[in-house]
Design a protein around this motif. Structure first.
Motif: not given
Length: 559
Positions: A532, A500, A492
């Motif tokens: 991700v 995140p 991220t």
């Protein structure tokens, strides 16, 4: 530059800005006429074979940033504005950027041409189809997928196991529904059924190869080395086994030539290649950077997202493969982003909050420390926004001075190159001093050691957790002798961690590596962390909802 109560949009500024003929830009840059291939009046490709006699010896300034937030930091804007400022200081300068992907353009992130009065032109064309490079990369990637499935359908001489095909199809758009698909359905005439999936074009290995190859021979060699999957007895299958590397290179022949455009102030700009930095290596092509290094004395370039992603990959991957180094590094920061890293909600960013800035500035501190570990002294570009207060800006500047960090207030969105003169002077001072640049790891280090080095030295983490699947993949990579490649972390962009929402500068965290995928053509191993995705999805209200054209075909709503 304008007195309207409502500021002009980036698109309105771009459309109102006069452009010089690209032939005039090329002439000023020293590009010979026979090396220029025109794509209309304001775009051209450069035939780099006609510049082979020139030395690539210009100094390189890398622009990176703190971890980005939805508030936006303006990294590309600062990159363009810094180049224009250098031009105002009579430097022979070129800017080298990545090409935008239609996924972010139509989604939420936006384009990649800068903003305000620090833009590259023609902004609308660059952000849409430009010269067709991304379409060519998409076509080459999907041609390879077609060759693989055709080979299996026609008897599978190579004994490819359809369950162990690594190669995916791609599309230059955010489309979550294509992450997992079935192909070959409908009976024997339609092929062999198997599971498949799509990545976004800018996360593909062909995009990475495109950006890391030095010339046509290197491009073809790298394409031949792509591992497309494994046989039933677990042996790797390469593109060269299918004997289609020549066809793939042919499809990329014209796209491989760098694109020449211009900034609003007439600074030559090369825009070429567009790998994502949270998935791929996040830097424009070596072809573009080295072409600019041949034509100018100073090259201003950028890498995607924060220094934990794009800059780390520029210095550990691109610099090593391209035999170049950053002579100076600029870290872009904003007061409003530091407030978010300090705990302020996005909806509350307009209010003054010096205390939040003091908390959030630790994120900037981590990135400064990272750049210094590479042996380069960074300059912080404090990118000013209209909502910033004097107290907030002074808090950031005071912290930098107390920590012996070079900082310059920039206002290139509103003032173009003039708003970047202070930054340009700081950068020129750094360029006069030698640096001790060195990548953070050696290619001979173990895969686990390279990953751990990045996590501890760049992210500030405590360690790494490697999943059982990733451990098996690493063992397989070692068995085949592929372990002496660089590491490309897929993580991220919003956090130093793989979570995140964990902003600021977290400590004592671990990064979980769930998969390790060999990309032999790109000469790196992709390590997937957290959740991700290699194919993003569109937001609830994509930017496309605001886009249109008028009756004369002029664009509307493109930022």
């Amino acid at each position: 530059m304008q007195n309207n109560t409502k500021p002009l949009s980036d698109l309105e500024i771009a459309l109102q800005s006069p452009m010089q003929p690209i032939t005039a830009i090329a002439e000023k840059a020293g590009i010979p006429e026979d090396a220029l291939e025109l794509y209309g009046k304001h775009k051209a490709k450069i035939d780099t074979t006609k510049l082979a006699h020139l030395q690539a010896d210009a100094k390189v300034v890398l622009v990176t940033a703190i971890n980005p937030t939805p508030a936006g930091e303006g990294k590309s804007t600062v990159t363009v504005g810094l180049a224009d400022a250098m031009k105002q200081l009579d430097q022979k300068v070129m800017v080298a950027l990545r090409e935008p992907s239609l996924g972010p353009v139509m989604g939420i992130k936006g384009g990649a041409t800068g903003g305000g009065y620090a833009q590259v032109l023609p902004m609308d064309e660059i952000n849409l189809h430009f010269t067709g490079d991304l379409h060519a990369i998409t076509t080459a990637n999907n041609a390879l997928a077609a060759f693989i499935d055709n080979h299996i359908h026609r008897g599978n001489e190579l004994n490819i196991d359809p369950r162990r095909i690594l190669w995916k199809r791609v599309l230059d758009m955010n489309d979550r529904s294509l992450r997992h698909v079935m192909v070959g359905l409908g009976g024997p005439a339609q092929g062999v059924p198997r599971e498949d999936g799509f990545d976004i074009t800018v996360a593909s290995e062909i995009m990475a190869i495109f950006c890391l190859a030095k010339d046509y021979a290197d491009l073809k060699q790298r394409l031949s080395e792509i591992v497309i999957g494994y046989t039933y007895d677990r042996k790797p299958v390469f593109v060269k086994d299918l004997a289609v590397q020549g066809a793939l290179t042919l499809l990329l022949k014209d796209a491989f030539k760098p694109n020449l455009v211009q900034t609003i102030e007439g600074t030559p700009a090369i825009i070429h290649g567009g790998p994502f930095a949270n998935i791929a290596h996040g830097c424009n092509s070596i072809q573009a950077t080295n072409t600019a290094r041949k034509l100018a004395d100073l090259v201003i370039t950028e890498s995607g997202f924060g220094a934990d992603l794009g800059a780390e990959k520029f210095m550990n991957l691109k610099s090593v493969q391209g035999n170049l180094k950053p002579d100076a590094v600029v870290i872009v920061a904003t007061a409003r982003a530091l407030k978010m890293h300090g705990g302020v909600d996005k909806a509350e960013l307009k209010g003054e909050n010096v205390e939040a800035i003091k908390n959030g500035i630790e994120n900037l501190a981590q990135h400064i420390q990272t750049i210094r570990k590479f042996g380069v002294e960074p300059v912080v570009a404090l990118n000013r926004f209209i909502t910033d207060t004097t107290a907030e800006l002074e808090a950031i500047q005071d912290w930098c001075k107390a920590n012996n960090v070079k900082i310059a207030l920039t206002n290139v969105w509103e003032k173009g190159g003039e708003g970047g003169l202070e930054l340009a002077k700081e950068v020129l001072a750094v360029l006069e001093q030698p640096n001790n640049f060195k990548p953070l790891y050696n290619m001979e280090d173990s895969i686990e050691s390279k990953i751990e080095t990045i996590v501890k030295e760049v992210y500030g983490g405590a360690g790494v957790k490697i999943s059982d699947q990733a451990l098996k993949q690493i063992a397989d990579i070692k068995k085949h002798g592929w372990d002496q490649l660089g590491v490309c972390m897929a993580k991220t962009q919003y956090s130093l961690t793989d979570q995140p929402k964990l902003l600021g500068r977290p400590t004592d965290f671990t990064i979980t590596v769930r998969e390790v995928i060999p990309k032999l053509g790109a000469k790196f191993l992709v390590c997937l962390t957290g959740d991700v995705m290699t194919m993003p999805g569109l937001p609830k209200e994509p930017a496309a909802l605001r886009m249109d054209i008028d009756e004369d075909g002029n664009p509307i709503g493109l930022f």
